[in-house]
Design a protein around this motif. Sequence first.
Motif, mmCIF file in Angstrom:
data_model
loop_
_atom_site.group_PDB
_atom_site.id
_atom_site.type_symbol
_atom_site.label_atom_id
_atom_site.label_comp_id
_atom_site.label_asym_id
_atom_site.label_seq_id
_atom_site.Cartn_x
_atom_site.Cartn_y
_atom_site.Cartn_z
ATOM 1 N N VAL A 1 -10.166 -50.249 51.673
ATOM 2 C CA VAL A 1 -10.031 -49.889 53.083
ATOM 3 C C VAL A 1 -8.551 -49.910 53.431
ATOM 4 C CG1 VAL A 1 -10.512 -50.593 55.460
ATOM 5 C CG2 VAL A 1 -12.293 -50.793 53.708
ATOM 6 N N THR A 2 -8.039 -48.762 53.860
ATOM 7 C CA THR A 2 -6.641 -48.638 54.264
ATOM 8 C C THR A 2 -6.569 -48.569 55.786
ATOM 9 O OG1 THR A 2 -6.060 -47.448 52.237
ATOM 10 C CG2 THR A 2 -4.541 -47.250 54.097
ATOM 11 N N LEU A 3 -5.704 -49.377 56.359
ATOM 12 C CA LEU A 3 -5.525 -49.373 57.807
ATOM 13 C C LEU A 3 -4.052 -49.185 58.121
ATOM 14 C CD1 LEU A 3 -7.262 -49.741 60.397
ATOM 15 C CD2 LEU A 3 -6.462 -52.087 60.459
ATOM 16 N N SER A 4 -3.768 -48.189 58.936
ATOM 17 C CA SER A 4 -2.393 -47.920 59.332
ATOM 18 C C SER A 4 -1.905 -48.973 60.313
ATOM 19 C CB SER A 4 -2.284 -46.535 59.971
ATOM 20 O OG SER A 4 -1.007 -46.338 60.550
ATOM 21 N N LEU A 5 -0.703 -49.458 60.093
ATOM 22 C CA LEU A 5 -0.114 -50.459 60.984
ATOM 23 C C LEU A 5 0.040 -49.912 62.399
ATOM 24 C CD1 LEU A 5 0.940 -53.383 60.511
ATOM 25 C CD2 LEU A 5 3.244 -52.424 60.449
ATOM 26 N N ALA A 6 0.142 -48.595 62.515
ATOM 27 C CA ALA A 6 0.294 -47.977 63.834
ATOM 28 C C ALA A 6 -0.913 -48.236 64.727
ATOM 29 C CB ALA A 6 0.506 -46.473 63.681
ATOM 30 N N GLU A 7 -2.073 -48.492 64.124
ATOM 31 C CA GLU A 7 -3.271 -48.749 64.923
ATOM 32 C C GLU A 7 -3.177 -50.065 65.699
ATOM 33 O OE1 GLU A 7 -5.622 -46.773 65.640
ATOM 34 O OE2 GLU A 7 -5.196 -45.166 64.226
ATOM 35 N N ALA A 8 -2.255 -50.934 65.293
ATOM 36 C CA ALA A 8 -2.062 -52.198 65.996
ATOM 37 C C ALA A 8 -1.077 -52.079 67.150
ATOM 38 C CB ALA A 8 -1.596 -53.277 65.022
ATOM 39 N N ASP A 9 -0.528 -50.881 67.354
ATOM 40 C CA ASP A 9 0.352 -50.606 68.490
ATOM 41 C C ASP A 9 -0.523 -50.047 69.607
ATOM 42 O OD1 ASP A 9 2.026 -49.340 70.373
ATOM 43 O OD2 ASP A 9 3.592 -49.000 68.879
ATOM 44 N N ASP A 10 -0.734 -50.826 70.654
ATOM 45 C CA ASP A 10 -1.683 -50.432 71.694
ATOM 46 C C ASP A 10 -1.334 -49.089 72.325
ATOM 47 O OD1 ASP A 10 -3.046 -52.759 71.233
ATOM 48 O OD2 ASP A 10 -2.180 -53.845 72.933
ATOM 49 N N SER A 11 -0.053 -48.857 72.601
ATOM 50 C CA SER A 11 0.331 -47.611 73.262
ATOM 51 C C SER A 11 0.145 -46.416 72.328
ATOM 52 C CB SER A 11 1.781 -47.689 73.738
ATOM 53 O OG SER A 11 2.672 -47.921 72.657
ATOM 54 N N ALA A 12 0.501 -46.583 71.054
ATOM 55 C CA ALA A 12 0.334 -45.491 70.085
ATOM 56 C C ALA A 12 -1.146 -45.189 69.862
ATOM 57 C CB ALA A 12 1.011 -45.852 68.771
ATOM 58 N N ARG A 13 -1.963 -46.242 69.784
ATOM 59 C CA ARG A 13 -3.389 -46.037 69.572
ATOM 60 C C ARG A 13 -4.035 -45.356 70.774
ATOM 61 N NH1 ARG A 13 -4.563 -50.853 68.996
ATOM 62 N NH2 ARG A 13 -5.589 -51.241 70.983
ATOM 63 N N GLU A 14 -3.626 -45.730 71.976
ATOM 64 C CA GLU A 14 -4.164 -45.104 73.177
ATOM 65 C C GLU A 14 -3.733 -43.641 73.252
ATOM 66 O OE1 GLU A 14 -6.009 -44.238 76.749
ATOM 67 O OE2 GLU A 14 -6.366 -45.788 75.231
ATOM 68 N N LYS A 15 -2.507 -43.352 72.840
ATOM 69 C CA LYS A 15 -2.031 -41.966 72.832
ATOM 70 C C LYS A 15 -2.880 -41.125 71.875
ATOM 71 C CE LYS A 15 2.227 -39.256 72.119
ATOM 72 N NZ LYS A 15 1.782 -38.409 70.999
ATOM 73 N N THR A 16 -3.140 -41.664 70.704
ATOM 74 C CA THR A 16 -3.967 -40.949 69.737
ATOM 75 C C THR A 16 -5.383 -40.779 70.256
ATOM 76 O OG1 THR A 16 -2.665 -41.835 67.897
ATOM 77 C CG2 THR A 16 -4.848 -40.966 67.367
ATOM 78 N N ARG A 17 -5.921 -41.824 70.870
ATOM 79 C CA ARG A 17 -7.275 -41.745 71.419
ATOM 80 C C ARG A 17 -7.388 -40.623 72.436
ATOM 81 N NH1 ARG A 17 -10.291 -42.477 75.496
ATOM 82 N NH2 ARG A 17 -8.472 -42.846 76.806
ATOM 83 N N SER A 18 -6.382 -40.529 73.304
ATOM 84 C CA SER A 18 -6.395 -39.505 74.341
ATOM 85 C C SER A 18 -6.227 -38.110 73.736
ATOM 86 C CB SER A 18 -5.275 -39.781 75.353
ATOM 87 O OG SER A 18 -5.244 -38.798 76.355
ATOM 88 N N GLU A 19 -5.309 -37.960 72.799
ATOM 89 C CA GLU A 19 -5.072 -36.655 72.177
ATOM 90 C C GLU A 19 -6.279 -36.166 71.385
ATOM 91 O OE1 GLU A 19 -0.217 -37.025 71.541
ATOM 92 O OE2 GLU A 19 -1.583 -37.338 69.854
ATOM 93 N N MET A 20 -7.008 -37.114 70.772
ATOM 94 C CA MET A 20 -8.161 -36.745 69.964
ATOM 95 C C MET A 20 -9.437 -36.602 70.796
ATOM 96 S SD MET A 20 -6.990 -36.554 66.829
ATOM 97 C CE MET A 20 -8.369 -36.752 65.718
ATOM 98 N N GLY A 21 -9.339 -36.903 72.085
ATOM 99 C CA GLY A 21 -10.501 -36.790 72.950
ATOM 100 C C GLY A 21 -11.575 -37.804 72.628
ATOM 101 N N GLU A 22 -11.166 -38.981 72.157
ATOM 102 C CA GLU A 22 -12.125 -40.018 71.779
ATOM 103 C C GLU A 22 -12.433 -40.920 72.970
ATOM 104 O OE1 GLU A 22 -10.710 -40.469 67.113
ATOM 105 O OE2 GLU A 22 -10.044 -41.937 68.603
ATOM 106 N N ALA A 23 -13.659 -41.337 73.059
ATOM 107 C CA ALA A 23 -14.044 -42.234 74.147
ATOM 108 C C ALA A 23 -13.688 -43.674 73.841
ATOM 109 C CB ALA A 23 -15.545 -42.116 74.411
ATOM 110 N N TYR A 24 -13.519 -43.972 72.555
ATOM 111 C CA TYR A 24 -13.359 -45.372 72.154
ATOM 112 C C TYR A 24 -12.515 -45.432 70.885
ATOM 113 C CZ TYR A 24 -14.864 -49.968 70.335
ATOM 114 O OH TYR A 24 -14.913 -51.237 69.844
#
Length: 363
Positions: free
Chosen positions: A166-189
């Motif tokens: 299981v590979t996990l990007s360190l960027a996922e632990a950055d709340d602002s970066a993760r929220e930006k990706t969530r919004s751009e990808m149209g994800e609810a969660y």
Amino acid sequence: MKLFQCQNCGQVLYFENTACLNCGFSLGYLPGEDRMAAVEADGPLWRAVAPQGQAEAETRRWRFCRNWELSACNWLVPAEDSQEADAYCTACQHNRTVPDLSDPDRHARWQRIEAAKRRLIYTLMRLGLPRPHPGTGDPEPLIFDFLDDGPNGDKKVMTGHDRGIVTLSLAEADDSAREKTRSEMGEAYRTLLGHFRHEIGHYYWDRLVREGGALEAFRAMFGDERADYTAALERHYRDGPPAGWENAYVSAYATMHPWEDWAETWAHYLHMVDTLETASTLRISVEPAIAGSGNLWTEIDFDPYAPRDAERLLSAWMPLTVALNMLNRSMGQRDLYPFSLPDQVQRKIAFVHDLVAGWRAAA
């Protein structure tokens, strides 16, 4: 996740606590006993202090996980299990790669990843699922790689799973970066713990479905996983989910391929049992004081890790999520649980539950 209690003073403790704020003792989690222990130094080792009303401290000795010194773990290792002063706990033994921790920001992100990982491992342990460590001789041990994109972002790390890794990007632990990706990808969660639960689902597809002799049943429920994954991925990001997907899938991403449908369903099963354990610990009941609200009533007074069947989980889960979403809206926040579980999704969750229960019964 349940609540814990300091055996020295009775203070309520949380899973992440490293010290009792009331009596000041250091705290360590004992995974084999599923309890938090107040401990005191005994030379290079640690021992649990005497419980309330007892004069003698426990005789066993412990070591803190090596990652405790990096403020990234609070789990204990039995001293007799390892003579190494830098032994890793049963959760951190799965780590193969961690980022360069010389940078404070990377260190802080890794600490958040480790906190989410321990919650994941707790759930897997409570479910009685196999968690082979590297070096045990298992052909597909569970391994974690936590990787950074690099100083200039020129080496993009993709979160995913491949044959037990299981590979996990360190960027996922950055709340602002993760929220930006969530919004751009149209994800609810999108959360760190959600990533762990999704990716570990792929690992347990290998274990419970492929190796467990459940392929035909899986295909009848989720579809044929032999469909071209790359083509499915391209189609999903080009065309989006099919119309009416909400009637059969827990998320839009689940429509992409049967493997992803399984992983999304698996993640939601873990969401359910963990959250229901918290609700059970708090003795939460939902009983709206309005007429005709019978389908919104529940009393969560059972162990969600050992229910009779999935129906018991689902009947408690639906009213609880309605209550959670209403509370969030009252605080001006978006829904905490932005999903619906139509009948077909409930049947998929029951399929996951039955495989987990079957494994535990056979173990």
